[in-house]
Write an enzyme that holds these catalytic residues in place. Structure first.
Site, PDB file in Angstrom:
ATOM      1  N   GLU B  67      -6.061  -6.318   8.630  1.00 56.62           N
ATOM      2  CA  GLU B  67      -6.599  -5.854   7.347  1.00 56.62           C
ATOM      3  C   GLU B  67      -7.522  -6.878   6.692  1.00 56.62           C
ATOM      4  O   GLU B  67      -8.516  -6.516   6.058  1.00 56.62           O
ATOM      5  CB  GLU B  67      -5.463  -5.467   6.390  1.00 56.62           C
ATOM      6  CG  GLU B  67      -4.863  -4.087   6.660  1.00 56.62           C
ATOM      7  CD  GLU B  67      -3.862  -4.065   7.795  1.00 56.62           C
ATOM      8  OE1 GLU B  67      -3.460  -5.155   8.243  1.00 56.62           O
ATOM      9  OE2 GLU B  67      -3.478  -2.968   8.253  1.00 56.62           O
ATOM     10  N   HIS B 136       5.407   3.095   2.964  1.00 58.61           N
ATOM     11  CA  HIS B 136       4.295   3.977   3.332  1.00 58.61           C
ATOM     12  C   HIS B 136       4.121   5.110   2.321  1.00 58.61           C
ATOM     13  O   HIS B 136       3.531   6.134   2.659  1.00 58.61           O
ATOM     14  CB  HIS B 136       4.508   4.583   4.733  1.00 58.61           C
ATOM     15  CG  HIS B 136       4.345   3.614   5.861  1.00 58.61           C
ATOM     16  ND1 HIS B 136       5.230   2.588   6.087  1.00 58.61           N
ATOM     17  CD2 HIS B 136       3.388   3.502   6.819  1.00 58.61           C
ATOM     18  CE1 HIS B 136       4.841   1.900   7.156  1.00 58.61           C
ATOM     19  NE2 HIS B 136       3.731   2.423   7.619  1.00 58.61           N
TER      20      HIS B 136
END
Lengths: 331, 332
Positions: B67, B136
């Site tokens: 990321e 999530h």
């Protein structure tokens, strides 16, 4: 390894002068801090000038450079004036970043020096991004990230090397290994003898360890890496061994460094190394002395001009957040 | 009307993401996408389906699970003539590259005195309701709201996905673009080519006179469903879809409160430091005289998102909770 032509005397004298100007500017920053005219903090690059100057000499003007919070030398090596750098540190309206960046964020976009970043390792992926952009635009520009030895232990270093290697991008990772992450010896916290160079093979990248205090050695390594990058061969890691003359930052007297180590490195001063090379090329001590005097005069003038400059414009606190120049967050 | 074409079809929110990106990529060769599994795979949520086939590997770049490298590389590219659209698969993963959202991207223009500009979009699948558990499912739009220098879009309809995507990609400022996982399957009208929704313009999606609900993304349909139920109880509800958190359209919110004199924010982010707190603070500061009742905030509870459906419902905003809050202020 290098196909770069040898640096001739006149060119080397010019590089020597750039280093002499940086050295004197850093000394001026130190003195101005003690005089209360520079505030916040500073991370001086005295002792590491050869890396910035040698590397820049091997780059094209349109190549991209990213530096760390110890980045005064890189801004100046890419063309920022000592006066604009000093004015920035002295919170003046004429500062390089309008007094909104400060010592840790010197940026000279006109020279494609795209910033000094103070979160360790953060700019390595950015340099990967400008290299990617150069590839997309087909410009053959090279990107360079300069970083300290401490940055080799942060994730962004590894993410950047891997992505650059996978995409085979024209980027050069230059580690300025000054032996201390901050106050702690890098060897005490790193499971590798050469914190950058030893990691490169894991990403199938070539690496070279060079004498970072020898401007010619740095130049030659950079020239070879830049050529490789421009020819589409991908990234290179260069680990330049060096030593800072001051502590990590303004508040650090660096008493943790053994006296004999300091002594050894001070005898291997990049200016002395360059001077010896110049004399070997037949440049007289007198000619070198004239360059020294000119550097001193230039920095003295820069200090005087920065001192005389107007203070930061208060209105600038609310400009430059958005691309429209303003800072409005709501209607 | 000419704006509603005879052949105008419907499109899902999920398809609208790819459509919105594709329209901009056709327009501007500087637009390039990068992210994990976005290429041939079409994205784990299929929000980039078809882009690789149309634009190929020089415009659609698959990345490693890195990321920081994704967002950092996007930042570098944005400095130098590219308009990158970076995908962070789940918004929870923004924490893995938060340095770039907190310290680098929003500050570089300011701290360089305007020398460096970063026109980029960070797209990410946000929010709960699908039973993905605590790592999530978060609604993290309030994370971005804590950082001056980021623009924040969070569309609630397919048309707004396309219109806001166009504005985000064309913006010279960095935009964090929250796509809601719970809305991907929803459908709406396919807007015509060239459809643009300006960043920072809220929409009054239902007019009313008794109470104002300010909602965002996933909570917009919740607020609309609540408004239907409230209508049956004789309470006329106005629903404002904020669309963007920055710029925050307080003009529209204050105009609505001037009409209704009552305000409830409907937020999916946790109550603590949720965006509604900022909305409420401005209304109380500048519109106190407009109010006839206390202000209420319906937000997620201050706990990590639980896995089980019943537990998730207990924690997240629901139609029942919004109806109860709106009734309490309407009957104050």
């Amino acid at each position: 390894m290098s196909s770069a032509p040898a640096i001739e005397a006149a060119r080397l004298l010019d590089l020597y002068e750039q280093m002499a100007v940086i050295r004197r500017t850093e000394k001026a920053v130190y003195d101005l801090f003690l005089a209360g005219l520079v505030k916040g903090t500073t991370h001086l690059a005295s002792g590491q000038e050869a890396i910035a100057v040698g590397a820049s000499a091997a780059l094209r003007p349109d190549d991209y450079v990213f530096a760390t919070y110890r980045g005064h030398h890189h801004a100046m090596a890419r063309g920022a004036s000592p006066q604009a750098c000093l004015a920035e540190l002295m919170q003046k309206a004429t500062g390089l970043c309008k007094a909104k960046g400060g010592s840790m964020h010197l940026t000279y976009a006109a020279g494609n020096m795209l910033g000094s970043y103070a979160i360790v390792g953060a700019h390595l992926p950015m340099a990967v991004g400008t290299a990617w952009s150069a590839r997309l635009r087909g410009t053959e520009q090279v990107s360079v990230a300069f970083f300290g030895d401490g940055a080799t232990n942060i994730g962004a270093f590894h993410e950047a090397l891997n992505l650059a290697a996978v995409w085979k991008l024209p980027v050069i990772f230059v580690c300025e290994n000054n032996l201390y992450m901050e106050y702690t010896p890098i060897g005490a916290v790193t499971a590798a003898d050469h914190p950058a160079a030893d990691r490169a093979p894991a990403y199938r990248l070539p690496a070279q360890v060079v004498d970072g205090n020898d401007v010619v050695a740095v130049h030659d390594a950079m020239a070879a890496a830049a050529l490789r990058a421009r020819e589409g061969e991908g990234p290179t890691v260069i680990e330049a061994e060096t030593y800072r003359h001051y502590g990590h930052s303004r508040t650090d007297p660096a008493t943790y460094r053994p006296a004999e180590e300091v002594e050894r490195w001070l005898k291997h001063d990049p200016l002395d190394v360059a001077r010896a090379r110049l004399e070997a090329l037949g440049v007289t001590p007198d000619a070198i002395g004239k360059v020294d005097d000119r550097a001193s005069a230039q920095v003295a003038e820069a200090v005087a001009e920065a001192k005389a400059a107007p203070p930061a414009d208060i209105a600038e606190a609310f400009t430059d957040v958005w691309a429209d120049g303003g800072s409005a967050w709501r209607t | 009307m000419a704006s509603v074409k005879a052949d105008a079809g419907t499109i899902s929110y999920r398809e609208a993401v790819a459509e919105g990106i594709a329209r901009e990529m056709r327009r501007d060769p500087a637009v390039v996408c990068l992210g994990e599994d976005i290429g041939a795979a079409g994205g784990v949520f299929k929000t980039t389906a078809g882009l690789f086939a149309e634009f190929g590997p020089q415009r659609i770049w698959d990345t490693p699970i890195s990321e920081q490298a994704i967002v950092g590389a996007a930042m570098g590219a944005a400095m130098t003539g590219i308009r990158p659209v970076a995908e962070i698969m789940f918004s929870d993963f923004l924490a893995c590259c938060w340095d770039y959202l907190a310290n680098e991207i929003p500050k570089v223009r300011y701290m360089t005195g305007g020398q460096v500009t970063v026109p980029l979009v960070i797209r990410t699948a946000n929010g709960g309701g699908l039973g993905f558990g605590a790592q999530h499912s978060q609604a993290v739009e309030n994370w971005a709201l804590t950082i001056p220098g980021l623009k924040i879009a969070a569309p609630s309809t397919p048309a707004d996905v396309i219109g806001l995507m166009a504005s985000a990609i064309r913006s010279d400022d960095p935009v964090v673009f929250f796509e809601h996982k719970g809305l991907f399957a929803s459908k709406g009208l396919l807007p015509p080519e060239g459809h643009l929704v300006e960043l920072g313009k809220a929409a009054v999606v239902r007019e009313g006179t008794d109470v104002t609900l300010v909602a965002l993304a996933y909570t917009v349909p919740i607020a609309l469903a609540a408004a239907e139920r409230l209508a049956a109880k004789g309470i006329s509800t106005e629903v404002v879809d904020l669309r963007c958190l920055i710029p925050m359209d307080m003009t529209t919110v204050l105009a609505s409160v001037a009409k209704t004199s009552r305000l409830v924010t409907v937020e999916e982010n946790p109550h603590q430091a949720g965006w509604g707190a900022t909305v409420v603070s401005v209304v109380v500061d500048e519109g106190f005289q407009l109010l006839d009742a206390p202000v209420r905030r319906v937000a997620s509870a201050n706990v990590p998102l639980p896995f089980a459906d019943a537990l998730e419902d207990e924690v997240m905003p629901t139609v029942d909770k919004v109806v109860a809050a709106a009734e309490s202020v309407a009957n104050f």
